[in-house]
Design a protein around this motif. Structure first.
Motif, PDB file in Angstrom:
ATOM      1  N   VAL A 135      83.795   4.947 -56.017  1.00  0.00           N
ATOM      2  CA  VAL A 135      83.720   3.604 -56.601  1.00  0.00           C
ATOM      3  C   VAL A 135      83.961   3.667 -58.104  1.00  0.00           C
ATOM      4  CG1 VAL A 135      82.200   1.646 -57.078  1.00  0.00           C
ATOM      5  CG2 VAL A 135      82.208   2.681 -54.805  1.00  0.00           C
ATOM      6  N   GLY A 136      83.306   4.637 -58.768  1.00  0.00           N
ATOM      7  CA  GLY A 136      83.482   4.782 -60.211  1.00  0.00           C
ATOM      8  C   GLY A 136      84.918   5.092 -60.584  1.00  0.00           C
ATOM      9  N   LEU A 137      85.569   5.937 -59.797  1.00  0.00           N
ATOM     10  CA  LEU A 137      86.958   6.300 -60.064  1.00  0.00           C
ATOM     11  C   LEU A 137      87.867   5.083 -59.971  1.00  0.00           C
ATOM     12  CD1 LEU A 137      88.806   9.446 -58.882  1.00  0.00           C
ATOM     13  CD2 LEU A 137      89.837   7.224 -58.398  1.00  0.00           C
ATOM     14  N   VAL A 138      87.655   4.254 -58.957  1.00  0.00           N
ATOM     15  CA  VAL A 138      88.484   3.053 -58.792  1.00  0.00           C
ATOM     16  C   VAL A 138      88.226   2.062 -59.922  1.00  0.00           C
ATOM     17  CG1 VAL A 138      88.938   1.052 -57.309  1.00  0.00           C
ATOM     18  CG2 VAL A 138      88.657   3.327 -56.297  1.00  0.00           C
ATOM     19  N   VAL A 139      86.942   1.897 -60.274  1.00  0.00           N
ATOM     20  CA  VAL A 139      86.585   0.957 -61.344  1.00  0.00           C
ATOM     21  C   VAL A 139      87.186   1.396 -62.672  1.00  0.00           C
ATOM     22  CG1 VAL A 139      84.685   0.051 -62.731  1.00  0.00           C
ATOM     23  CG2 VAL A 139      84.497   0.103 -60.240  1.00  0.00           C
ATOM     24  N   ILE A 140      87.052   2.690 -63.007  1.00  0.00           N
ATOM     25  CA  ILE A 140      87.570   3.150 -64.302  1.00  0.00           C
ATOM     26  C   ILE A 140      89.089   3.123 -64.321  1.00  0.00           C
ATOM     27  CG2 ILE A 140      87.781   5.656 -63.898  1.00  0.00           C
ATOM     28  CD1 ILE A 140      86.343   6.006 -66.622  1.00  0.00           C
ATOM     29  N   THR A 141      89.729   3.343 -63.177  1.00  0.00           N
ATOM     30  CA  THR A 141      91.184   3.199 -63.095  1.00  0.00           C
ATOM     31  C   THR A 141      91.602   1.777 -63.420  1.00  0.00           C
ATOM     32  OG1 THR A 141      91.459   4.981 -61.465  1.00  0.00           O
ATOM     33  CG2 THR A 141      93.174   3.295 -61.529  1.00  0.00           C
ATOM     34  N   ASP A 142      90.879   0.826 -62.850  1.00  0.00           N
ATOM     35  CA  ASP A 142      91.193  -0.590 -63.066  1.00  0.00           C
ATOM     36  C   ASP A 142      90.900  -1.011 -64.502  1.00  0.00           C
ATOM     37  OD1 ASP A 142      91.874  -3.297 -61.967  1.00  0.00           O
ATOM     38  OD2 ASP A 142      89.818  -3.713 -62.555  1.00  0.00           O
ATOM     39  N   VAL A 143      89.719  -0.632 -65.012  1.00  0.00           N
ATOM     40  CA  VAL A 143      89.313  -1.048 -66.357  1.00  0.00           C
ATOM     41  C   VAL A 143      90.216  -0.423 -67.422  1.00  0.00           C
ATOM     42  CG1 VAL A 143      87.477  -0.903 -68.068  1.00  0.00           C
ATOM     43  CG2 VAL A 143      86.933  -1.500 -65.710  1.00  0.00           C
ATOM     44  N   ALA A 144      90.477   0.881 -67.303  1.00  0.00           N
ATOM     45  CA  ALA A 144      91.345   1.557 -68.273  1.00  0.00           C
ATOM     46  C   ALA A 144      92.745   0.966 -68.236  1.00  0.00           C
ATOM     47  CB  ALA A 144      91.382   3.061 -67.993  1.00  0.00           C
ATOM     48  N   TYR A 199      93.571  -2.063 -67.272  1.00  0.00           N
ATOM     49  CA  TYR A 199      93.520  -3.442 -67.774  1.00  0.00           C
ATOM     50  C   TYR A 199      93.620  -3.463 -69.297  1.00  0.00           C
ATOM     51  CZ  TYR A 199      91.549  -8.092 -68.769  1.00  0.00           C
ATOM     52  OH  TYR A 199      91.335  -9.357 -69.242  1.00  0.00           O
ATOM     53  N   PHE A 200      92.770  -2.683 -69.971  1.00  0.00           N
ATOM     54  CA  PHE A 200      92.739  -2.722 -71.429  1.00  0.00           C
ATOM     55  C   PHE A 200      93.958  -2.026 -72.042  1.00  0.00           C
ATOM     56  CE2 PHE A 200      88.241  -3.666 -70.644  1.00  0.00           C
ATOM     57  CZ  PHE A 200      88.064  -4.724 -71.523  1.00  0.00           C
ATOM     58  N   ALA A 201      94.344  -0.869 -71.511  1.00  0.00           N
ATOM     59  CA  ALA A 201      95.507  -0.167 -72.064  1.00  0.00           C
ATOM     60  C   ALA A 201      96.775  -0.983 -71.878  1.00  0.00           C
ATOM     61  CB  ALA A 201      95.660   1.202 -71.392  1.00  0.00           C
ATOM     62  N   GLY A 202      96.909  -1.616 -70.724  1.00  0.00           N
ATOM     63  CA  GLY A 202      98.090  -2.419 -70.473  1.00  0.00           C
ATOM     64  C   GLY A 202      98.219  -3.593 -71.421  1.00  0.00           C
ATOM     65  N   GLY A 227     104.221  -2.059 -73.242  1.00  0.00           N
ATOM     66  CA  GLY A 227     105.255  -1.069 -72.974  1.00  0.00           C
ATOM     67  C   GLY A 227     105.989  -1.302 -71.672  1.00  0.00           C
ATOM     68  N   PRO A 228     106.759  -0.308 -71.238  1.00  0.00           N
ATOM     69  CA  PRO A 228     107.573  -0.452 -70.026  1.00  0.00           C
ATOM     70  C   PRO A 228     106.723  -0.751 -68.794  1.00  0.00           C
ATOM     71  CG  PRO A 228     108.173   1.528 -71.257  1.00  0.00           C
ATOM     72  CD  PRO A 228     106.927   1.011 -71.884  1.00  0.00           C
ATOM     73  N   LYS A 229     107.306  -1.523 -67.879  1.00  0.00           N
ATOM     74  CA  LYS A 229     106.612  -1.888 -66.652  1.00  0.00           C
ATOM     75  C   LYS A 229     106.704  -0.744 -65.640  1.00  0.00           C
ATOM     76  CE  LYS A 229     105.779  -5.977 -68.282  1.00  0.00           C
ATOM     77  NZ  LYS A 229     104.412  -6.345 -68.714  1.00  0.00           N
ATOM     78  N   SER A 263     101.690   2.368 -69.461  1.00  0.00           N
ATOM     79  CA  SER A 263     100.545   2.724 -70.303  1.00  0.00           C
ATOM     80  C   SER A 263      99.238   2.501 -69.555  1.00  0.00           C
ATOM     81  CB  SER A 263     100.558   1.905 -71.600  1.00  0.00           C
ATOM     82  OG  SER A 263     100.484   0.512 -71.337  1.00  0.00           O
ATOM     83  N   GLY A 264      99.129   1.391 -68.844  1.00  0.00           N
ATOM     84  CA  GLY A 264      97.932   1.117 -68.064  1.00  0.00           C
ATOM     85  C   GLY A 264      97.784   2.075 -66.896  1.00  0.00           C
ATOM     86  N   THR A 265      98.904   2.411 -66.268  1.00  0.00           N
ATOM     87  CA  THR A 265      98.875   3.331 -65.126  1.00  0.00           C
ATOM     88  C   THR A 265      98.372   4.712 -65.549  1.00  0.00           C
ATOM     89  OG1 THR A 265     100.727   2.163 -64.074  1.00  0.00           O
ATOM     90  CG2 THR A 265     100.279   4.413 -63.328  1.00  0.00           C
ATOM     91  N   VAL A 266      98.947   5.238 -66.623  1.00  0.00           N
ATOM     92  CA  VAL A 266      98.551   6.571 -67.098  1.00  0.00           C
ATOM     93  C   VAL A 266      97.119   6.555 -67.629  1.00  0.00           C
ATOM     94  CG1 VAL A 266      99.061   8.381 -68.782  1.00  0.00           C
ATOM     95  CG2 VAL A 266     100.935   7.236 -67.574  1.00  0.00           C
ATOM     96  N   ALA A 267      96.738   5.467 -68.305  1.00  0.00           N
ATOM     97  CA  ALA A 267      95.355   5.356 -68.785  1.00  0.00           C
ATOM     98  C   ALA A 267      94.376   5.396 -67.618  1.00  0.00           C
ATOM     99  CB  ALA A 267      95.175   4.054 -69.573  1.00  0.00           C
TER     100      ALA A 267
END
Length: 263
Positions: free
Chosen positions: A134-143, A145-148, A153-155, A167-171
């Motif tokens: 759950v934490g991994l999914v949440v931090i993937t989404d939150v990171a 969201y904010f980085a994007g 940058g590129p889509k 940028s959001g994906t890698v974050a």
């Protein structure tokens, strides 16, 4: 803060607090409580899926959600018959959705299996692994969201998910790796040989979470809808919120199955 690209942050954060509280209680209790929460999520996602595919047939959406509300708990109680029950659910739903039979069958199967996987992970591997997922999914989404929104940058895949950036994906990957290393080193005190495998594993699950999001985006674009529903303020529908969890849950379940078979 109420306008522009941060306009959804307030309701998004409020809804997230409520969902985290409910999910935390269910994770802590485990057993029937977590199974009931998983069932509710799966049923609502199926309801939203049918509503997107057949927007003028609300009764059909309720009926097919009702079918899953019966079959999914049976699959939890009798895992030996889970595949059989899944085939019934996918077959019935696909048979009633006209030109989108393949899409409905495939996505129904993914939702069904991922939900079962989450229940089994909590049952067989305890609260620790479930909470980490759950934490991994949440931090993937939150990171993401904010980085994007900050970096842009590129889509990542503009034809399917125009808002998702590289940028959001890698974050999201970086956040998942950091969380997983903290858990592996300071919580479980894993030997270094295991810790090394934590990095690609975390990236794979983070990517699976993002692909769950992208898969749902593809359906929404095909059906020409913005959100799967409006049940959750700031997030849209249940599918909009839990698509990543289903992607990661399905990937982790399959990974654990492969490890078990190889052992």
């Amino acid at each position: 803060m109420s306008d522009g690209k941060w306009g959804d942050l307030g309701p998004r954060a409020g809804s997230a607090v409520v969902m985290i509280a409910v999910g935390a209680v269910a994770l802590w209790l485990g057993g029937i409580a977590f199974a009931l929460l998983a069932t509710l999520i799966v049923v609502l996602m199926i309801w939203e899926l049918v509503r997107m595919v057949r927007p003028r047939h609300e009764v059909a959406a309720r009926q097919e959600a009702g079918i899953v509300a019966v079959l999914f708990p049976l699959a939890i109680l009798y895992p030996s018959f889970a595949v059989f029950l899944l085939l019934i659910a996918a077959g019935v739903l696909a048979g009633r959705t006209g030109t989108h039979m393949g899409l409905v069958a495939l996505y129904t199967g993914g939702i069904f299996l991922a939900g079962l996987g989450l229940v089994q992970i909590r049952l067989d591997h305890g609260m620790g692994m479930a909470l980490w997922l759950v934490g991994l999914v949440v931090i993937t989404d939150v990171a993401g969201y904010f980085a994007g929104r900050i970096l842009g940058g590129p889509k990542f895949w503009p034809k399917v998910s125009p808002k998702k950036t590289w940028s959001g994906t890698v974050a999201g990957w970086i956040g998942a790796v950091i969380l997983s290393l903290i858990v592996a080193i300071w919580v479980y005190d894993w030997p270094m040989a295991w810790v090394i495998w934590t990095v690609p594993g975390a990236v794979a699950l983070s990517l699976a979470s993002q692909m769950g999001d992208i898969a749902e985006s593809a359906i929404k674009r095909k059906m020409k809808v913005k959100d799967s529903s409006n049940l959750i303020p700031g997030h849209g529908g249940v599918m909009d919120r839990f698509d990543g969890m289903m992607g990661a849950g399905l990937a982790l379940m399959l990974g654990l199955l492969v490890v078990h078979m190889a052992a």
